[in-house]
Design a protein around this motif. Structure first.
Motif, PDB file in Angstrom:
ATOM      1  N   UNK A 108      -3.043  10.478 -11.151  1.00 56.10           N
ATOM      2  CA  UNK A 108      -1.727  10.231 -10.567  1.00 56.10           C
ATOM      3  C   UNK A 108      -1.474   8.728 -10.421  1.00 56.10           C
ATOM      4  N   UNK A 110      -2.837   6.227 -12.041  1.00 58.91           N
ATOM      5  CA  UNK A 110      -2.666   5.553 -13.329  1.00 58.91           C
ATOM      6  C   UNK A 110      -1.329   5.910 -13.977  1.00 58.91           C
ATOM      7  N   UNK A 111      -0.797   7.075 -13.657  1.00 52.92           N
ATOM      8  CA  UNK A 111       0.453   7.482 -14.291  1.00 52.92           C
ATOM      9  C   UNK A 111       1.677   6.988 -13.525  1.00 52.92           C
ATOM     10  N   UNK A 112       1.565   6.915 -12.198  1.00 53.98           N
ATOM     11  CA  UNK A 112       2.763   6.772 -11.398  1.00 53.98           C
ATOM     12  C   UNK A 112       2.882   5.486 -10.578  1.00 53.98           C
ATOM     13  N   UNK A 174      -3.727  12.408 -15.972  1.00 55.97           N
ATOM     14  CA  UNK A 174      -2.805  11.292 -16.189  1.00 55.97           C
ATOM     15  C   UNK A 174      -1.740  11.680 -17.209  1.00 55.97           C
ATOM     16  N   UNK A 175      -2.178  12.305 -18.312  1.00 61.03           N
ATOM     17  CA  UNK A 175      -1.217  12.752 -19.323  1.00 61.03           C
ATOM     18  C   UNK A 175      -0.172  13.680 -18.699  1.00 61.03           C
ATOM     19  N   UNK A 178       2.244  11.741 -16.385  1.00 62.84           N
ATOM     20  CA  UNK A 178       3.167  10.885 -17.137  1.00 62.84           C
ATOM     21  C   UNK A 178       4.357  11.714 -17.625  1.00 62.84           C
ATOM     22  N   UNK A 179       4.065  12.942 -18.036  1.00 66.08           N
ATOM     23  CA  UNK A 179       5.117  13.793 -18.588  1.00 66.08           C
ATOM     24  C   UNK A 179       5.966  14.458 -17.512  1.00 66.08           C
TER      25      UNK A 179
END
Lengths: 293, 318
Positions: A108, A110-112, A174-175, A178-179
């Motif tokens: 989370x 790393x993505x957000x 993370x993937x 991100x989506x």
């Protein structure tokens, strides 16, 4: 997938027949190919109910003549098998839950979340994918040895939950994040929720499918570990199942086949049953790990 | 199946505070957010630093030392371990076994997985059952699966029993070099081929059916369809599965430890098993670390190749 061929009425029946024959041929071929996939599990279960004399009978019997549960009783008396079963279960449970939490936290973030050094830190995490545990098993053994943690479950739990094997989980989470559309989180933010609350109350419930995938492949990975327990553990009451399975040997270190098969059945069949009921999640979860592994 | 492997910068999600004249609270909320981010990645990062990077550095360090655990001696030996590696009379056969194992595995696993995927890429009740069957060994515990095969492959085991009923006298599978290797490969293939099958099925379902329709109108045979349409379109998955299968084969420890213990002779001693033997059976931690590095380099090269290919081969469907 076949599309119905547009044929004149007269030929229609013949075409139908031909179709049916090719389908029968296909199923017959598949059935033959399925044998080596089904037989071992069948053999394992059947052999576990056979008497020692019947185990290696020539020709082999497809059904036990005098079914007995002797091997199952022996499995529990020969080794602390119940304890070993519990070891495997509780280690798998702890590692799976820990991995789900730590990987979704890291995934989370790393993505957000924007923070300095993000990309470099993510690359550092990804190095875990480049270094299989087999490569670092010697220093890991030494590290835990100097900490006095050899012959405890700590190395198994710690390394698997946050070491190299967990990177894949973080990557998948993370993937997923991100989506995931940000609108929901933004609404929550305007309502005054903090980051941690958003992660727990908004993002996590939406990530059920990704979490299920992570849970399944993590569980299977831990359930299967063999090199690590072999290296770290020496007391039978601390063994995990894979390790215990190989230790059912008689005084001449010949394997006690029926007891081994009984123990193997108890190890494999529960997971198989769960798999049959939760097939889709299993296949998707493992395919995800396969794609990214 | 779009795989993003570029490290893409995370999205800007903080819109709160961007409007309005007050700047100070906005800064603190940004900072608090960043701190939360650091806190979120801490457990994972600690694990990587403590259980991956630090041990990796130690592997390098150990490889320049000789460490006899039994005698309790630890001394620097410079490049002696590397000289030993180059002169090790057993290493060529270990590397040969590793190569043969990987190549056989890929050579059988990939075509079989592809065949199964092509056959099962249709609708039908029975088809679902077969998919389940071919995938099921993937979820069976590795050691349990291998033990059963070991049991069946004995000289007087089930497989030779079946052969006997057809009047064939089977070999003692696990006691001669070539058949032992074949046994390990077979055991491994049937256990894992379902995983590649699923990956291929996913890829096949991404092939647009219009292409097939058009080719059929032109009178293409099935073979031509496979050669000219299916294989080119699923080539990214094909390359991926090949690399994944090779890297996986380099980590096959349990199968060999349970089935053959690297024997007979050195015929099934692959590199990962050799590392284990050197370190944990003969207590050569220094030399074992040097061998570990060799394993690491091989995995590293393969993984880098895989990433390069992924970059080249990823199709974004949207």
């Amino acid at each position: 997938m076949r599309t119905k061929p547009t044929v004149p009425r007269l030929l229609f029946r013949q075409a139908g027949k031909k179709l049916r024959w090719s389908r029968i041929a296909l199923y017959a071929g598949l059935a033959i190919m399925a044998l080596p996939f089904v037989m071992p599990t069948w053999w394992m279960m059947i052999s576990s109910f056979k008497t020692v004399n019947e185990l290696l009978a020539f020709p082999p019997t497809i059904w036990p003549n005098t079914p007995t549960i002797e091997a199952y009783i022996q499995a529990f008396t020969f080794q602390p098998f119940a304890r070993q079963y519990f070891n495997s279960l509780y280690i798998a449970a702890i590692v799976t839950i820990t991995t789900m939490i730590t990987s979704s936290l890291a995934g989370y973030a790393f993505a957000r979340i924007r923070f300095r050094g993000q990309n470099v830190l993510f690359l550092i995490v990804l190095t875990g994918m480049l270094v299989p545990t087999e490569v670092t098993i010697i220093p890991l053994f030494q590290m835990f040895n100097s900490l006095g943690l050899i012959n405890t479950h700590w190395p198994l739990i710690l390394v698997t939950a946050i070491g190299a094997p967990s990177v894949l989980a973080t990557f998948i989470m993370r993937q997923f994040f991100i989506a995931l559309p940000v609108e929901l989180e933004e609404a929550a933010r305007l309502d005054g929720l903090g980051r941690t609350a958003i992660w727990w109350k908004i993002a996590m419930p939406l990530a059920k499918s990704a979490l299920a995938a992570v849970a399944i492949f993590t569980f299977l990975h831990v359930w299967n570990l063999y090199l690590e327990p072999t290296v770290y553990l020496s007391s039978p009451e601390l063994f995990t199942l894979p390790q215990a399975l190989t230790r059912f040997t008689d005084a001449y270190s010949g394997p006690m086949w029926n007891v081994q098969m009984a123990a193997a059945t108890m190890t494999a069949v529960p997971v198989l049953i769960v798999f049959v009921f939760a097939q889709r999640q299993f296949v998707e979860g493992l395919a995800q790990s396969g794609l990214k592994g | 199946m779009s795989l993003i492997d570029k490290v893409s910068p995370a999205r800007e999600t903080t819109r709160a505070g961007e409007r309005g004249p007050k700047r100070a609270p906005f800064l603190t909320s940004r900072r608090r957010d960043a701190l939360t981010g650091y806190a979120f990645i801490t457990p994972q990062l600690l694990g990587i630093v403590g259980f991956v990077l630090f041990p990796l550095a130690l592997v390098f360090y150990y490889s320049f030392n000789e460490w006899n655990v039994l005698a309790g001696t630890f001394k620097s030996v410079g490049g002696a371990n590397y000289e030993k590696l180059l002169a090790d009379p057993q290493l060529p056969s270990v590397l040969a076994a590793t190569t043969v194992f990987s190549i056989c595995l890929v050579g059988i696993n990939i075509p079989l997985a592809l065949l199964l995927a092509v056959l099962l890429n249709r609708q039908g009740k029975g088809i679902t059952v077969f998919r389940t069957i071919f995938f099921s060994p993937v979820v069976v515990s590795v050691v349990a699966w291998t033990l059963v095969w070991g049991f069946m492959l004995q000289d007087n085991g089930g497989i030779n029993g079946i052969l006997q009923t057809f009047g064939i006298t089977g070999p003692n599978w696990l006691r001669t070099g070539p058949t032992a290797m074949a046994a390990v490969v077979t055991t491994y293939v049937f256990k894992n081929v379902g995983l590649n099958m699923v990956l291929f099925l996913a890829a096949l379902q991404g092939v647009p059916s219009e292409l097939y329709e058009a080719a059929k109108v032109d009178g293409a045979t099935r073979w031509v369809l496979l050669r000219r349409i299916t294989l080119p379109l699923i080539s990214p998955t094909l390359l991926l599965t090949i690399i994944i299968t090779i890297v996986g084969s380099l980590q096959a420890f349990a199968q060999i430890a349970v089935l053959t213990q690297g024997g007979p002779g050195l015929s099934t001693t692959v590199l990962v098993y050799y590392v284990f033997q050197q370190a944990f059976e003969f207590h050569h931690f220094g030399y074992g670390s040097t061998l570990s590095l060799l394993l690491f380099v091989i995995v590293l090269v393969l993984t880098v190749v895989q990433w390069q290919m992924r970059k080249k081969w990823v199709f974004h469907e949207n």
